[in-house]
Design an enzyme around this catalytic site. Structure first.
Site, PDB file in Angstrom:
ATOM      1  N   LYS A  91      25.054  26.090  79.228  1.00  0.00           N
ATOM      2  CA  LYS A  91      24.820  25.976  80.678  1.00  0.00           C
ATOM      3  C   LYS A  91      24.711  24.521  81.109  1.00  0.00           C
ATOM      4  CE  LYS A  91      20.740  26.282  83.639  1.00  0.00           C
ATOM      5  NZ  LYS A  91      20.004  25.067  83.303  1.00  0.00           N
ATOM      6  N   ASN A  92      23.899  23.741  80.384  1.00  0.00           N
ATOM      7  CA  ASN A  92      23.632  22.384  80.868  1.00  0.00           C
ATOM      8  C   ASN A  92      24.807  21.427  80.646  1.00  0.00           C
ATOM      9  OD1 ASN A  92      21.249  23.209  81.929  1.00  0.00           O
ATOM     10  ND2 ASN A  92      19.976  22.462  80.252  1.00  0.00           N
ATOM     11  N   CYS A 121      14.990  24.927  89.058  1.00  0.00           N
ATOM     12  CA  CYS A 121      13.727  25.545  88.644  1.00  0.00           C
ATOM     13  C   CYS A 121      12.550  24.665  89.037  1.00  0.00           C
ATOM     14  CB  CYS A 121      13.713  25.727  87.129  1.00  0.00           C
ATOM     15  SG  CYS A 121      14.706  27.111  86.564  1.00  0.00           S
ATOM     16  N   ARG A 176      10.290  16.804  90.032  1.00  0.00           N
ATOM     17  CA  ARG A 176      11.552  16.462  89.351  1.00  0.00           C
ATOM     18  C   ARG A 176      12.263  15.380  90.159  1.00  0.00           C
ATOM     19  NH1 ARG A 176      14.695  21.754  87.343  1.00  0.00           N
ATOM     20  NH2 ARG A 176      15.558  20.275  85.846  1.00  0.00           N
ATOM     21  N   ASP A 183      14.734   9.334  90.940  1.00  0.00           N
ATOM     22  CA  ASP A 183      14.697   7.878  91.135  1.00  0.00           C
ATOM     23  C   ASP A 183      15.586   7.130  90.133  1.00  0.00           C
ATOM     24  OD1 ASP A 183      12.482   8.963  89.459  1.00  0.00           O
ATOM     25  OD2 ASP A 183      12.206   6.848  88.969  1.00  0.00           O
ATOM     26  N   ASP A 239      12.873  23.326  77.100  1.00  0.00           N
ATOM     27  CA  ASP A 239      13.418  24.605  77.576  1.00  0.00           C
ATOM     28  C   ASP A 239      13.060  25.778  76.660  1.00  0.00           C
ATOM     29  OD1 ASP A 239      14.550  23.161  79.606  1.00  0.00           O
ATOM     30  OD2 ASP A 239      16.500  22.975  78.638  1.00  0.00           O
ATOM     31  N   ARG A 296      20.752  32.842  86.326  1.00  0.00           N
ATOM     32  CA  ARG A 296      21.287  31.488  86.527  1.00  0.00           C
ATOM     33  C   ARG A 296      21.742  30.895  85.203  1.00  0.00           C
ATOM     34  NH1 ARG A 296      17.315  27.521  88.621  1.00  0.00           N
ATOM     35  NH2 ARG A 296      19.013  26.283  87.810  1.00  0.00           N
TER      36      ARG A 296
HETATM   37  N1  EPU Z   1      12.676  12.073  85.535  1.00  0.00           N
HETATM   38  C1  EPU Z   1      12.221  11.047  86.342  1.00  0.00           C
HETATM   39  N2  EPU Z   1      13.131  10.426  87.173  1.00  0.00           N
HETATM   40  C2  EPU Z   1      14.435  10.765  87.215  1.00  0.00           C
HETATM   41  C3  EPU Z   1      14.892  11.795  86.387  1.00  0.00           C
HETATM   42  C4  EPU Z   1      13.991  12.439  85.545  1.00  0.00           C
HETATM   43  O1  EPU Z   1      11.041  10.713  86.333  1.00  0.00           O
HETATM   44  O2  EPU Z   1      15.189  10.166  87.986  1.00  0.00           O
HETATM   45  C5  EPU Z   1      11.738  12.734  84.612  1.00  0.00           C
HETATM   46  C6  EPU Z   1      11.601  14.232  84.892  1.00  0.00           C
HETATM   47  O3  EPU Z   1      10.643  14.479  85.891  1.00  0.00           O
HETATM   48  C7  EPU Z   1      11.206  14.767  83.528  1.00  0.00           C
HETATM   49  C8  EPU Z   1      11.971  13.870  82.570  1.00  0.00           C
HETATM   50  O4  EPU Z   1      12.295  12.693  83.306  1.00  0.00           O
HETATM   51  O5  EPU Z   1       9.840  14.592  83.318  1.00  0.00           O
HETATM   52  C9  EPU Z   1      13.246  14.453  81.995  1.00  0.00           C
HETATM   53  O6  EPU Z   1      14.062  14.920  83.037  1.00  0.00           O
HETATM   54  P1  EPU Z   1      15.659  14.987  82.921  1.00  0.00           P
HETATM   55  O7  EPU Z   1      16.242  14.154  83.993  1.00  0.00           O
HETATM   56  O8  EPU Z   1      16.051  14.721  81.517  1.00  0.00           O
HETATM   57  O9  EPU Z   1      15.919  16.497  83.271  1.00  0.00           O
HETATM   58  P2  EPU Z   1      17.103  17.106  84.123  1.00  0.00           P
HETATM   59  O10 EPU Z   1      18.348  16.351  83.866  1.00  0.00           O
HETATM   60  O11 EPU Z   1      16.668  17.325  85.514  1.00  0.00           O
HETATM   61  C10 EPU Z   1      17.884  18.691  82.227  1.00  0.00           C
HETATM   62  C11 EPU Z   1      18.131  20.152  82.084  1.00  0.00           C
HETATM   63  C12 EPU Z   1      16.806  20.898  82.048  1.00  0.00           C
HETATM   64  C13 EPU Z   1      15.963  20.349  80.902  1.00  0.00           C
HETATM   65  C14 EPU Z   1      15.798  18.836  81.036  1.00  0.00           C
HETATM   66  C15 EPU Z   1      15.075  18.212  79.877  1.00  0.00           C
HETATM   67  C16 EPU Z   1      20.205  20.387  83.256  1.00  0.00           C
HETATM   68  C17 EPU Z   1      20.941  20.918  84.425  1.00  0.00           C
HETATM   69  N3  EPU Z   1      18.906  20.604  83.224  1.00  0.00           N
HETATM   70  O12 EPU Z   1      17.217  18.533  83.468  1.00  0.00           O
HETATM   71  O13 EPU Z   1      17.124  22.243  81.788  1.00  0.00           O
HETATM   72  O14 EPU Z   1      14.708  20.965  80.914  1.00  0.00           O
HETATM   73  O15 EPU Z   1      17.095  18.220  81.133  1.00  0.00           O
HETATM   74  O16 EPU Z   1      15.734  18.450  78.687  1.00  0.00           O
HETATM   75  O17 EPU Z   1      20.795  19.800  82.351  1.00  0.00           O
HETATM   76  C18 EPU Z   1      16.812  24.560  81.826  1.00  0.00           C
HETATM   77  O18 EPU Z   1      17.916  24.643  81.258  1.00  0.00           O
HETATM   78  O19 EPU Z   1      16.018  25.517  81.956  1.00  0.00           O
HETATM   79  C19 EPU Z   1      16.413  23.267  82.361  1.00  0.00           C
HETATM   80  C20 EPU Z   1      15.441  23.127  83.247  1.00  0.00           C
END
Ligand code: EPU
Length: 425
Positions: free
Chosen positions: A22-23, A116, A121, A124, A304, A396
């Site tokens: 998915k991701n 989710c 989230r 920045d 996850d 999803r």
């Molecule tokens: N974060 C920041 N600033 C940013 C971006 C992230 O502070 O600009 C923080 C987040 O708040 C969090 C950490 O950095 O504490 C990691 O967030 P990340 O950006 O890595 O997460 P994401 O890209 O939003 C993806 C997956 C999530 C998974 C996370 C962590 C996708 C679409 N989603 O989210 O998957 O939990 O990486 O591995 O790739 C799921 O599949 O259920 C899911 C939520």
């Protein structure tokens, strides 16, 4: 309301095939729009997040065809139209349209992404990257405006290791002028998958999968064919399920390296995990030791899978402490599991679970995707009939979950339009 009904107690047996990640899928589709000719992606999972992204691409003029499990995206007529709320709000990964449209057109207007609710989230780090590449980013009435005269390569240090920011910056940087270096980049397999697609489209990317990614901008990208990697989180979900209620389950289409942290934790609990080249076999387990788990960025234990792992911890002898360092508030499943008799509580960024507990069926609500997976496992081990509400979250991200579970012998059914009392979040 649509719900899942599960009659628990059946021991599961047989083989389950893991779908495409998915991701990865939700990043590969936006990446494809950077090309000037059709991109075909094989093995996409059948999940609503993929359908939502398909609609987003179509909204801006992309032509999408699906045949024999392959999606072909023809981006040649895409225009940079604003993408306000609507579909953008449905998933987190709509943020990848920012990087892709910025890279392609040097401007984009996109509503703030949804996804989710796992606590805050922020984006920045994505914005920091776009700005470093020369874009002006403003938030106007809830929509993000990105504008650049030209994108120029830059050195970007991520203050937080972020999957989303790493991918989004790659998407914007592949056609920027000159060299971009992303330092403290995320190393998840999905990032390598996206970099592989982009490279096959003509991009010049080195170091994906390490914490320093180097990109030399190219003028344009072309179409290609790509096969997506298997979903490591779906793999881990079935591994946990197999440990909890399996009578011998083979999980097929797996990259074992991607789930090493899960394999290690299950072994620590007393589960015999047999690892093959592309399969993992988990025999019946009689007794589980309590273990502590701390979620970390890849290759650490994935956030996850923390929620499904909580369910397995209810079956272990003693107390387990599960700490989520990525999303410290990702514990909405605990209240629902307590309805099913679990002995669990949340303290700060940890859940403390004491077992073993004879789980009992209840009416529960999936508050997010992985909480939903946790409740399915709980329903499968509980005595009686569990009703799971909020299944749109589960759909999803888990491809064909009902047929896959039925093949393993689970008594699970989707009931559509049920008149039932709703549990609020
Ligand atoms: N974060 C920041 N600033 C940013 C971006 C992230 O502070 O600009 C923080 C987040 O708040 C969090 C950490 O950095 O504490 C990691 O967030 P990340 O950006 O890595 O997460 P994401 O890209 O939003 C993806 C997956 C999530 C998974 C996370 C962590 C996708 C679409 N989603 O989210 O998957 O939990 O990486 O591995 O790739 C799921 O599949 O259920 C899911 C939520």
């Amino acid at each position: 309301m649509d719900v899942y009904k599960i009659k628990g107690g059946n021991r599961l047996q047989g083989k389950v095939r893991v779908s495409g990640a998915k991701n990865s899928a939700v990043a590969l589709i936006p990446a494809a729009i950077l090309a000037d000719s059709p991109v075909t992606i094989a093995g996409l999972p059948e999940i609503s997040d993929v359908m939502t992204l398909q609609k987003l691409v179509e909204e801006i003029g992309g032509n999408v065809e699906i045949e024999e499990g392959k999606m072909t995206i023809d981006p040649s007529e895409i225009v940079s139209m604003p993408l306000p709320n609507g579909n953008v709000k449905k998933l987190r990964a709509s943020s990848y349209m920012m990087g892709a449209l910025l890279g392609k057109f040097k401007h984009a207007v996109i509503g703030l992404p949804g996804g989710c609710h796992l606590g805050p989230r922020p984006i920045d780090q994505h914005i920091k990257g776009f700005e470093a590449l020369g874009a002006k980013v403003t938030n106007e009435h809830g929509a993000i405006y990105l504008r650049a005269d030209e994108l120029r390569g830059a050195k970007i240090y991520l203050d937080v290791v972020s999957v989303g920011a790493t991918i989004n910056i790659m998407l914007a940087a592949v056609t920027a002028k000159g060299k971009t270096v992303i330092e403290n980049a995320a190393k998840e397999p999905e990032i390598i998958d996206v970099a592989t697609l982009l490279s096959n489209m003509g991009a010049n990317i080195k170091g994906a999968g390490t914490n320093v990614i180097r990109i030399e901008g190219v003028e344009k990208l072309h179409g290609t064919k790509h096969t997506i990697i298997p979903d490591r989180i779906e793999t881990g979900t079935y591994m946990i399920m197999a440990a909890a209620i399996g009578d011998g389950i083979t999980i097929d289409n797996v990259i074992p390296l991607h789930v090493e942290a899960v394999t290690a934790k299950l072994r620590e609990m007393g589960v015999k995990v047999e690892v093959g080249e592309e399969q993992i076999y988990i025999p019946k387990t009689e007794k589980f030791e309590a273990v502590d788990v701390k979620t970390l960025v890849y290759p650490g234990f994935p956030t996850d899978l923390q929620q499904p792992f909580c369910v397995l911890s209810t079956q272990a002898e003693g107390s387990s402490i599960l700490t989520d360092t990525i999303y410290p508030a990702r514990f909405k499943q605990i209240d629902e599991l307590r309805r099913m008799n679990a002995d669990g509580r949340v303290e700060g960024r940890s859940a403390i679970i004491t077992g073993p507990t004879a789980m009992q069926a209840a009416t529960v609500r999936a508050t997010d995707l992985r909480a939903g997976a946790a409740l399915i496992i709980a329903g499968l081990i509980a005595s009686g009939e569990t009703e799971i509400q909020g299944i749109e979250h589960i759909e999803r991200g888990y491809s064909q979950i009902i047929p896959k579970l039925k093949m393993l012998g689970a008594d699970i059914n989707k009931v559509e339009g049920l008149k039932t009392a709703s549990i609020s979040e």
